[in-house]
Structure formats: structure tokens, C-alpha cells
Design a protein around this motif. Structure first.
Motif, PDB file in Angstrom:
ATOM      1  N   LEU A  61      30.789  34.298  36.488  1.00  0.00           N
ATOM      2  CA  LEU A  61      30.830  35.574  35.789  1.00  0.00           C
ATOM      3  C   LEU A  61      31.171  35.399  34.309  1.00  0.00           C
ATOM      4  N   ARG A  62      31.956  34.376  34.000  1.00  0.00           N
ATOM      5  CA  ARG A  62      32.387  34.165  32.612  1.00  0.00           C
ATOM      6  C   ARG A  62      31.336  33.440  31.786  1.00  0.00           C
ATOM      7  N   GLU A  63      30.654  32.473  32.396  1.00  0.00           N
ATOM      8  CA  GLU A  63      29.740  31.608  31.648  1.00  0.00           C
ATOM      9  C   GLU A  63      28.269  31.915  31.918  1.00  0.00           C
ATOM     10  N   GLY A  64      27.996  32.502  33.072  1.00  0.00           N
ATOM     11  CA  GLY A  64      26.613  32.713  33.479  1.00  0.00           C
ATOM     12  C   GLY A  64      26.084  34.073  33.090  1.00  0.00           C
ATOM     13  N   ILE A 150      45.811  34.716  43.902  1.00  0.00           N
ATOM     14  CA  ILE A 150      44.505  35.016  44.488  1.00  0.00           C
ATOM     15  C   ILE A 150      44.150  36.487  44.284  1.00  0.00           C
ATOM     16  N   LYS A 151      45.105  37.376  44.511  1.00  0.00           N
ATOM     17  CA  LYS A 151      44.862  38.810  44.347  1.00  0.00           C
ATOM     18  C   LYS A 151      44.473  39.141  42.910  1.00  0.00           C
ATOM     19  N   THR A 152      45.141  38.509  41.964  1.00  0.00           N
ATOM     20  CA  THR A 152      44.839  38.754  40.549  1.00  0.00           C
ATOM     21  C   THR A 152      43.423  38.311  40.215  1.00  0.00           C
ATOM     22  N   TRP A 156      39.958  40.707  39.275  1.00  0.00           N
ATOM     23  CA  TRP A 156      39.101  40.499  38.097  1.00  0.00           C
ATOM     24  C   TRP A 156      37.646  40.324  38.530  1.00  0.00           C
ATOM     25  N   ILE A 157      37.430  39.560  39.589  1.00  0.00           N
ATOM     26  CA  ILE A 157      36.067  39.354  40.096  1.00  0.00           C
ATOM     27  C   ILE A 157      35.437  40.677  40.511  1.00  0.00           C
TER      28      ILE A 157
END
Length: 255
Positions: A61-64, A150-152, A156-157
């Protein structure tokens, strides 16, 4: 950290095949098919899309982006040509099929190719919004992150994923609009028990291509799920792809 997959280039015969992997996948998606084709004297290249095959699913999600993955596809074709191969086919699994189709629309020097379980026809339901966070949770648990960490990350995802999926849908709309630009015979494989996209996706793509006068080599694997390159259909898929390649390369050689 687990060792991550890397691109591979199996050099064998004079005719080359590029295999593009799925969303959240890697070159491992297509390794079985690649080794099969290599045994039948084809050279095979499988790149990895930007942001994939890292220790953190957030990198997708950040790079693609669809634009970046299209550049990755163009770079893969250029690399195979630079290695001396002129007869090239390109296939893609799921997300990879979007860019394989785009390549066949814009690059008339490609001999052929097609898609495996690929959502080229838009406005269809997919299970990516549910499956991607589950995959990410599994990765993070393997890394022994705390539940709070993991929740954090998953929060974000879940916030960013719909944005990227919207960008992919917009990109697909353009690919769908230009299907009439495909000039080579087109291979389609679809599983009847696909858990990620509609099992009608392949048939709808076949119909759309045939409406533009294209030749389609369509295969439906009634009991198979989404990832045809590794599931119960993989051996039949390998045979079908090989048969298709024999046909298109023979035609190309006659020209």
C-alpha cells in the motif's frame, strides 16, 4: 525474518514467457508453472511487483500502485528483450493479469498471453478487502508482534486498502475499454470455485474479447479455487498453457 521470494529468470529455449503474480503474492505464485515450461524448453521470467515480497504487507500500500506495477511490467518485458529474446508471451495471475492484458493491448510485438483468475471485467465483487487484512494478521503473528502492534497496523491497512483497490478498479476500467486493441490469440483460465472473484469473470472476459473479433482460448476448471497456478488445477493449467504456447509460437514462426 523469513527469507523472502525473489524474481527468477529461468533461461532455456529461444521463446520466452513472462509470468506476473497476484496481489499480495510473489514470484512463488508462478514457480510451478515456470519450472514446467522450462522443462519444455521455454525461457521464463517472473518479476516481483513493487511493494511485494517484503516483511511488511503495508509496503504494498505504501510503495505500490497500478501505475508503478505497470512500469514494473514494462521493465520486465524490456529486460527479457535486452537478454536477447524477441518471441515473448506474457501471462498474469489475478492482479498480474490486468497488466498482462494491458501489455498485449499496447505492445503488438508480443506474441500472445493471457490471464489466470483475473478481474478484467469491472464492477464485480471481490473478497480482497476481507482477505488482505487476514493475510497481514497472519504475517504479523509470525513476527511475534504484540496484539496492540498488530491492531495498529491492521487499522492503517483497513484505512488505506480501499483507496488502492479503487485505484486498481480505475486502472482496470481503462484496460477493459481497450480490449479491442488485443491482436493476438488470448488465453483465459478461470476456476469454478474462485473464492476471490466471480467465477463468471473469465467467461465475461471471453465474451467481451469475442465481441471485438478476437480469438480466445478459454479454460474453465469447475472445481478449482482462485490460485490456479498452485491449486488442484495446476497440472491441467500447465498442460493447457503449453498447448496454447505451441500454437501461438508456431503461428508466429510462420509469419
Amino acid at each position: 525474518m523469513l527469507r523472502q521470494p525473489t524474481p527468477f529468470f529461468f533461461e532455456q529455449g529461444p521463446q520466452a514467457v513472462i509470468l506476473l503474480h497476484a496481489y499480495s503474492g510473489s514470484s512463488n505464485d508462478v514457480r510451478l508453472l515456470a519450472r514446467f515450461l522450462q522443462r519444455h524448453d521455454y525461457t521464463v521470467y517472473a518479476p516481483i511487483f513493487t511493494g511485494h515480497a517484503t516483511d511488511d504487507p503495508r509496503d504494498i500500500l505504501r510503495e505500490g500502485s497500478p501505475e508503478q506495477w505497470w512500469r514494473d511490467t514494462q521493465a520486465a518485458i524490456k529486460a527479457v528483450r535486452a537478454a536477447g529474446y524477441q518471441q515473448i508471451a506474457v501471462f498474469g495471475l489475478s492482479l498480474g493479469g490486468i497488466f498482462a492484458t494491458q501489455a498485449l493491448e499496447v505492445d503488438q510485438e508480443l506474441v500472445g498471453g493471457g490471464v489466470f483468475s483475473s478481474p478484467i471485467i469491472t464492477n464485480q465483487h471481490t473478497n480482497v478487502p476481507q482477505q488482505f487484512p487476514r493475510m497481514a494478521r497472519h504475517v504479523y503473528r509470525q513476527q511475534d508482534l504484540s496484539e496492540d502492534q498488530i491492531k495498529t497496523r491492521l487499522a492503517w491497512i483497513r484505512e488505506q486498502l480501499p483507496i488502492q483497490l479503487g485505484q486498481i478498479n480505475q486502472f482496470v476500467t481503462g484496460v477493459q475499454a481497450n480490449l479491442n486493441h488485443v491482436k493476438s490469440p488470448f488465453f483465459i483460465a478461470q476456476g469454478g470455485q474462485d473464492e476471490m472473484i466471480s467465477a463468471q469473470s473469465g467467461l465475461q472476459l471471453k465474451q467481451a474479447l469475442e465481441q471485438t473479433g478476437q480469438v480466445v482460448d478459454y479454460h474453465f476448471y469447475e472445481t478449482a479455487s482462485h490460485v490456479l497456478t498452485v491449486n488442484t488445477a495446476h497440472q491441467q493449467l500447465e498442460t493447457d498453457v503449453l498447448s496454447y504456447l505451441t500454437t501461438i509460437f508456431e503461428v508466429d514462426n510462420d509469419n
